[in-house]
Motif scaffolding. Structure first.
Motif, PDB file in Angstrom:
ATOM      1  N   MET A 148       5.296  12.077   3.889  1.00 32.48           N
ATOM      2  CA  MET A 148       6.702  12.145   3.553  1.00 32.48           C
ATOM      3  C   MET A 148       7.463  11.629   4.883  1.00 32.48           C
ATOM      4  SD  MET A 148       7.029  15.406   1.294  1.00 32.48           S
ATOM      5  CE  MET A 148       8.858  15.500   1.592  1.00 32.48           C
ATOM      6  N   THR A 149       7.082  11.551   5.890  1.00 34.49           N
ATOM      7  CA  THR A 149       7.562  11.191   7.128  1.00 34.49           C
ATOM      8  C   THR A 149       7.834   9.547   7.273  1.00 34.49           C
ATOM      9  OG1 THR A 149       6.473  12.967   8.268  1.00 34.49           O
ATOM     10  CG2 THR A 149       7.383  11.245   9.662  1.00 34.49           C
ATOM     11  N   ASP A 150       9.031   9.423   8.203  1.00 36.35           N
ATOM     12  CA  ASP A 150       9.307   8.033   8.441  1.00 36.35           C
ATOM     13  C   ASP A 150       8.123   7.157   8.965  1.00 36.35           C
ATOM     14  OD1 ASP A 150      11.100   5.747   9.083  1.00 36.35           O
ATOM     15  OD2 ASP A 150      11.070   6.336  11.073  1.00 36.35           O
ATOM     16  N   PRO A 151       7.563   6.050   8.374  1.00 41.76           N
ATOM     17  CA  PRO A 151       6.497   5.339   8.808  1.00 41.76           C
ATOM     18  C   PRO A 151       6.890   4.895  10.379  1.00 41.76           C
ATOM     19  CG  PRO A 151       7.958   4.068   7.401  1.00 41.76           C
ATOM     20  CD  PRO A 151       8.423   5.458   7.181  1.00 41.76           C
ATOM     21  N   VAL A 152       8.030   4.547  10.708  1.00 42.20           N
ATOM     22  CA  VAL A 152       8.213   4.122  12.327  1.00 42.20           C
ATOM     23  C   VAL A 152       7.999   5.362  13.213  1.00 42.20           C
ATOM     24  CG1 VAL A 152       9.907   3.345  13.679  1.00 42.20           C
ATOM     25  CG2 VAL A 152       9.774   2.187  11.474  1.00 42.20           C
ATOM     26  N   ALA A 153       8.368   6.531  12.689  1.00 39.88           N
ATOM     27  CA  ALA A 153       7.914   7.731  13.628  1.00 39.88           C
ATOM     28  C   ALA A 153       6.727   7.654  13.688  1.00 39.88           C
ATOM     29  CB  ALA A 153       8.876   8.670  13.059  1.00 39.88           C
ATOM     30  N   LEU A 154       5.834   7.853  12.424  1.00 41.99           N
ATOM     31  CA  LEU A 154       4.406   7.980  12.352  1.00 41.99           C
ATOM     32  C   LEU A 154       3.625   6.981  13.496  1.00 41.99           C
ATOM     33  CD1 LEU A 154       3.733   8.748   8.532  1.00 41.99           C
ATOM     34  CD2 LEU A 154       3.284  10.268  10.276  1.00 41.99           C
ATOM     35  N   THR A 155       4.105   5.763  13.157  1.00 40.48           N
ATOM     36  CA  THR A 155       3.526   4.789  14.018  1.00 40.48           C
ATOM     37  C   THR A 155       3.809   4.934  15.434  1.00 40.48           C
ATOM     38  OG1 THR A 155       3.761   3.209  12.223  1.00 40.48           O
ATOM     39  CG2 THR A 155       3.448   2.172  14.431  1.00 40.48           C
ATOM     40  N   LEU A 156       4.940   5.312  15.892  1.00 39.15           N
ATOM     41  CA  LEU A 156       5.147   5.452  17.360  1.00 39.15           C
ATOM     42  C   LEU A 156       4.527   6.798  17.863  1.00 39.15           C
ATOM     43  CD1 LEU A 156       8.799   4.591  17.665  1.00 39.15           C
ATOM     44  CD2 LEU A 156       7.045   3.289  18.775  1.00 39.15           C
ATOM     45  N   ALA A 157       4.245   7.653  16.926  1.00 34.56           N
ATOM     46  CA  ALA A 157       3.407   8.916  17.305  1.00 34.56           C
ATOM     47  C   ALA A 157       1.984   8.604  17.593  1.00 34.56           C
ATOM     48  CB  ALA A 157       3.767   9.985  16.163  1.00 34.56           C
ATOM     49  N   GLY A 158       1.752   7.531  16.957  1.00 30.46           N
ATOM     50  CA  GLY A 158       0.092   7.260  17.159  1.00 30.46           C
ATOM     51  C   GLY A 158      -0.044   6.340  18.211  1.00 30.46           C
ATOM     52  N   PRO A 161       0.791  -1.196   0.099  1.00 34.46           N
ATOM     53  CA  PRO A 161      -0.048   0.119   0.082  1.00 34.46           C
ATOM     54  C   PRO A 161       0.746   1.228   0.040  1.00 34.46           C
ATOM     55  CG  PRO A 161       0.149  -1.049   2.267  1.00 34.46           C
ATOM     56  CD  PRO A 161       0.797  -1.913   1.175  1.00 34.46           C
ATOM     57  N   GLY A 162       0.393   2.116  -0.786  1.00 33.69           N
ATOM     58  CA  GLY A 162       0.760   3.728  -0.545  1.00 33.69           C
ATOM     59  C   GLY A 162       0.588   4.153   0.772  1.00 33.69           C
ATOM     60  N   ARG A 163       1.424   5.087   1.221  1.00 33.56           N
ATOM     61  CA  ARG A 163       1.110   5.484   2.506  1.00 33.56           C
ATOM     62  C   ARG A 163       0.007   6.722   2.537  1.00 33.56           C
ATOM     63  NH1 ARG A 163       5.921   7.752   4.820  1.00 33.56           N
ATOM     64  NH2 ARG A 163       6.599   5.743   3.951  1.00 33.56           N
ATOM     65  N   PHE A 164      -1.080   6.334   3.245  1.00 40.67           N
ATOM     66  CA  PHE A 164      -2.230   7.048   3.427  1.00 40.67           C
ATOM     67  C   PHE A 164      -2.887   7.039   2.168  1.00 40.67           C
ATOM     68  CE2 PHE A 164       0.483   9.234   6.501  1.00 40.67           C
ATOM     69  CZ  PHE A 164      -0.213   8.807   7.596  1.00 40.67           C
ATOM     70  N   GLU A 165      -3.010   5.937   1.468  1.00 41.52           N
ATOM     71  CA  GLU A 165      -3.736   5.831   0.241  1.00 41.52           C
ATOM     72  C   GLU A 165      -4.679   4.395   0.151  1.00 41.52           C
ATOM     73  OE1 GLU A 165      -1.017   5.428  -2.996  1.00 41.52           O
ATOM     74  OE2 GLU A 165      -0.161   7.426  -2.731  1.00 41.52           O
ATOM     75  N   LYS A 166      -5.699   4.534  -0.582  1.00 40.88           N
ATOM     76  CA  LYS A 166      -6.330   3.145  -0.639  1.00 40.88           C
ATOM     77  C   LYS A 166      -5.808   2.116  -1.388  1.00 40.88           C
ATOM     78  CE  LYS A 166     -10.944   5.662  -1.512  1.00 40.88           C
ATOM     79  NZ  LYS A 166     -11.978   5.988  -2.275  1.00 40.88           N
ATOM     80  N   PRO A 167      -6.044   0.929  -0.746  1.00 35.29           N
ATOM     81  CA  PRO A 167      -5.006  -0.058  -1.444  1.00 35.29           C
ATOM     82  C   PRO A 167      -5.601  -0.200  -3.032  1.00 35.29           C
ATOM     83  CG  PRO A 167      -7.126  -1.175  -0.155  1.00 35.29           C
ATOM     84  CD  PRO A 167      -6.974   0.405   0.036  1.00 35.29           C
ATOM     85  N   LYS A 168      -4.500  -0.832  -3.697  1.00 35.35           N
ATOM     86  CA  LYS A 168      -4.602  -0.751  -5.230  1.00 35.35           C
ATOM     87  C   LYS A 168      -4.532  -2.594  -5.655  1.00 35.35           C
ATOM     88  CE  LYS A 168      -2.780   3.695  -6.602  1.00 35.35           C
ATOM     89  NZ  LYS A 168      -2.483   4.198  -5.206  1.00 35.35           N
ATOM     90  N   VAL A 207      -3.221  -0.927  10.630  1.00 36.36           N
ATOM     91  CA  VAL A 207      -3.954  -0.370  11.907  1.00 36.36           C
ATOM     92  C   VAL A 207      -2.883   1.075  12.397  1.00 36.36           C
ATOM     93  CG1 VAL A 207      -4.338  -2.584  12.556  1.00 36.36           C
ATOM     94  CG2 VAL A 207      -2.177  -1.855  12.990  1.00 36.36           C
ATOM     95  N   GLY A 208      -3.642   1.496  13.417  1.00 34.57           N
ATOM     96  CA  GLY A 208      -2.866   2.770  14.030  1.00 34.57           C
ATOM     97  C   GLY A 208      -2.488   3.902  12.984  1.00 34.57           C
ATOM     98  N   THR A 209      -1.646   4.629  12.993  1.00 37.26           N
ATOM     99  CA  THR A 209      -1.617   5.860  12.298  1.00 37.26           C
ATOM    100  C   THR A 209      -1.677   5.717  10.822  1.00 37.26           C
ATOM    101  OG1 THR A 209       0.225   6.587  13.963  1.00 37.26           O
ATOM    102  CG2 THR A 209      -0.128   7.743  11.992  1.00 37.26           C
ATOM    103  N   LEU A 210      -0.938   4.616  10.369  1.00 34.88           N
ATOM    104  CA  LEU A 210      -1.122   4.242   8.892  1.00 34.88           C
ATOM    105  C   LEU A 210      -2.317   3.595   8.315  1.00 34.88           C
ATOM    106  CD1 LEU A 210       2.507   2.541   8.498  1.00 34.88           C
ATOM    107  CD2 LEU A 210       1.878   5.112   8.234  1.00 34.88           C
ATOM    108  N   GLY A 211      -2.860   3.212   9.223  1.00 40.40           N
ATOM    109  CA  GLY A 211      -4.343   2.773   8.891  1.00 40.40           C
ATOM    110  C   GLY A 211      -5.650   3.628   9.193  1.00 40.40           C
TER     111      GLY A 211
END
Length: 552
Positions: A277-287, A58-65, A164-168
């Motif tokens: 554009m932010t690192d996905p790990v940082a986003l996940t922990l922020a959430g 999946p693209g970051r914050f995009e619907k699945p393709k 799940v979490g921030t990315l979901g």
């Protein structure tokens, strides 16, 4: 006896030599091969496929393709990684962004492969923050292993992943980041099953989605979303529905700005671009959220990364969308002490047998849950929950009161509201209500303890059969009953009708009789009951709901 043993050995060898197996299966993405092995029951086999991609990474914050496909034969023999998420301590992450995969269990007989089987698609829980399609694992014993359900109920079981979490579920509340990516993932998985399951021996027109907690709410969302028209026949929500107070975030922008501030992004119109554009790990922990709760700040209020009313997947308030499920059969229920897990965090004295729980803690908790309606609501709630106590409530009455108010507010009352809602708009869809009350097996719990949150999972997935040394015979009874009801329902839309015997006839739920079945190891004619906690359902859905909202 020796001759009998030899005959049996020869029979088993011949059976294995002619075992029915799908072998290599052609899916829309390409060829897949899995494993085939014998299971309990003479000449019974299971085809298992693990880690089949149902969408592209999946693209970051995009619907699945759609997945682009692959060359050759994909060996589907191992579970995929979980979707990127915090660990249980919220200190690190696990999983990967490339995570949209599913697993399939297909029961087979001795010679001919199965055809036209009902299909059950599992959606895991985990507060929309954690979880995986294989579930918790101990010594390769995966919680969401579909073998026992598939074998005992003669259904195909599919477990799928979703972000799940921030990315979901992060949303800015507008077109920048509309949110609900995890719900779109679930939808994409269900749609893949509908398009491909015939090749595995399944009936694409008989798909039942089932799930627990956030997965139960997800099932409800999938049923009421207009996006699934024609894909789903039935649903089972265990301890979670779309009407739960934690199931919808109505102020997503506030959460997005908090996450943005944690990762160094602006909170203006450039926020969405920066977050992508932010690192996905940082986003996940922020959430990740604070696991600590208290009576005046209940932990359930921290569950803020959840679905939103996006005008697309959820075009309106969930309560206004039940008409989309009018032709779908629906089972929903709760565990009798579902709120205990949360109550133990909010009021730590609860699980200390010698220690008293102060009455003030219960009053403070009620005030926290009714804050938006002001002090009068808290007083009314306390009057409802203490109406049988007399002047000097016992230690146990107060502790049970804490569990009851958390169970009712977080799970049981919204579940009953969803059942009434479904029944009131249903055309051909049938409605069934249950309470799961098999006392928890966890050591150290109070003597009055019932079924805690998630206690039902081990029985639905047949763990008393898969790991018999860990369970008494009565637990195998509970597991047998639940698998029978669940798989009969998946076959016919009626939990009583199918290939599996049930301990008692489970009547349909309606707004006149309010009937439900109480599930535990002692099931019999007294297990059919009515008007589940109706006094408290009435308080929360009528009295409380009609109070004016606090303007402060």
């Amino acid at each position: 006896m020796a001759m009998l043993g030899l005959v049996l050995a020869v029979a088993l060898c011949l059976g294995s030599a002619s075992a029915a197996s799908l072998g290599t299966v052609l899916t829309e993405g390409g060829m897949v091969s899995g494993d085939n092995y014998g299971v309990s029951g003479l000449f019974r086999y299971m085809d298992v496929f693990k880690g089949i991609p149902f969408a592209a990474p999946p693209g970051r914050f995009e619907k699945p393709k759609p997945h682009p496909g692959w060359d050759g034969v994909l060996k589907a023999k191992d579970f995929s990684k979980r979707c990127l998420q915090p660990n249980l301590l919220m200190t690190d992450t696990r999983g990967a962004e490339d995570c949209l995969y599913l697993n399939v269990w297909v029961p087979q007989g001795r010679k001919e492969v199965s055809t036209n089987l009902p299909v059950m698609v599992w959606i895991y829980g985990g507060a929309f923050l954690v979880g995986g399609s294989s579930g918790a694992n101990f010594l390769n014993n995966y919680l969401y292993d579909g073998e026992e359900i598939a074998n005992r109920g003669r259904v195909i079981v599919v477990t799928l992943s979703y972000r799940v979490g921030t990315l979901g579920f992060l949303s800015t509340g507008d077109d920048g980041l509309p949110g609900n990516y995890g719900l779109w993932d679930q939808h994409a998985g269900i749609a893949w099953v509908h398009r491909n399951i015939r090749a595995f021996g399944g009936d694409p027109d008989n798909i039942t989605v089932f799930g627990q907690s956030a997965g139960g709410a997800s099932v409800n969302f999938q049923l009421i979303s207009p996006k699934n028209k024609g894909l789903i026949r039935r649903g089972i929500s265990q301890s979670g529905v779309a009407l739960c107070p934690w199931a919808v975030n109505r102020n997503p922008r506030e959460v997005a700005e908090l996450v943005a501030a944690k990762v160094g992004c602006p909170t203006d119109d450039k926020m969405a671009t920066c977050l992508k554009m932010t690192d996905p790990v940082a986003l996940t922990l922020a959430g990740s959220f604070n696991m600590h709760g208290s009576a005046d700040a209940p932990v359930v209020n921290n569950l803020v990364l959840s679905p939103v009313i996006d005008g697309d997947f959820l075009p309106d308030e969930p309560s206004n969308l039940f008409g989309n499920a009018a032709e779908m059969d629906y089972i929903a229920g709760a565990n009798d002490m579902d709120g205990h897990l949360f109550a133990g965090i909010d009021v730590p004295s609860l699980n200390q047998p010698i220690q008293h729980t102060p009455l003030e803690d219960l009053k403070t908790l009620m005030a926290a849950f009714t804050k938006e309606k002001g002090p009068q609501a808290a007083e009314l709630a306390f009057g409802e929950y203490s109406h049988t106590w007399g002047n000097k409530p016992t230690k146990e009455e107060i502790k049970r009161g804490v569990v009851e108010v958390e169970t009712d507010y977080i799970f049981l009352v919204p579940t009953q509201a969803a059942l009434y809602q479904h029944n009131s708009v249903a055309t051909t869809g049938r409605t069934y209500s249950y309470l799961f009350s098999q006392a928890s097996r966890m050591p150290g719990y109070p003597s009055w303890m019932g079924a805690d949150h998630a206690d039902d999972l081990q029985f639905v997935f047949g763990k008393p059969f898969a790991t018999p040394l860990g369970y008494w015979p009565k637990y195998r009874d509970v597991s047998r009953y639940m698998i029978a009801y669940w798989t009969n329902f998946a076959k016919t839309g009626d939990p009583n009708q199918g290939e599996s015997d049930v301990p008692v006839t489970w009547p349909a739920f309606n707004n006149e009789t309010h009937k439900y079945v109480d599930i535990n190891h002692e099931m019999g004619r007294n297990s059919v009951k009515q008007k589940m906690r109706l006094r408290f359902v009435n308080y929360w859905t009528n009295t409380y709901a009609s109070l004016p909202t606090n303007s402060q």
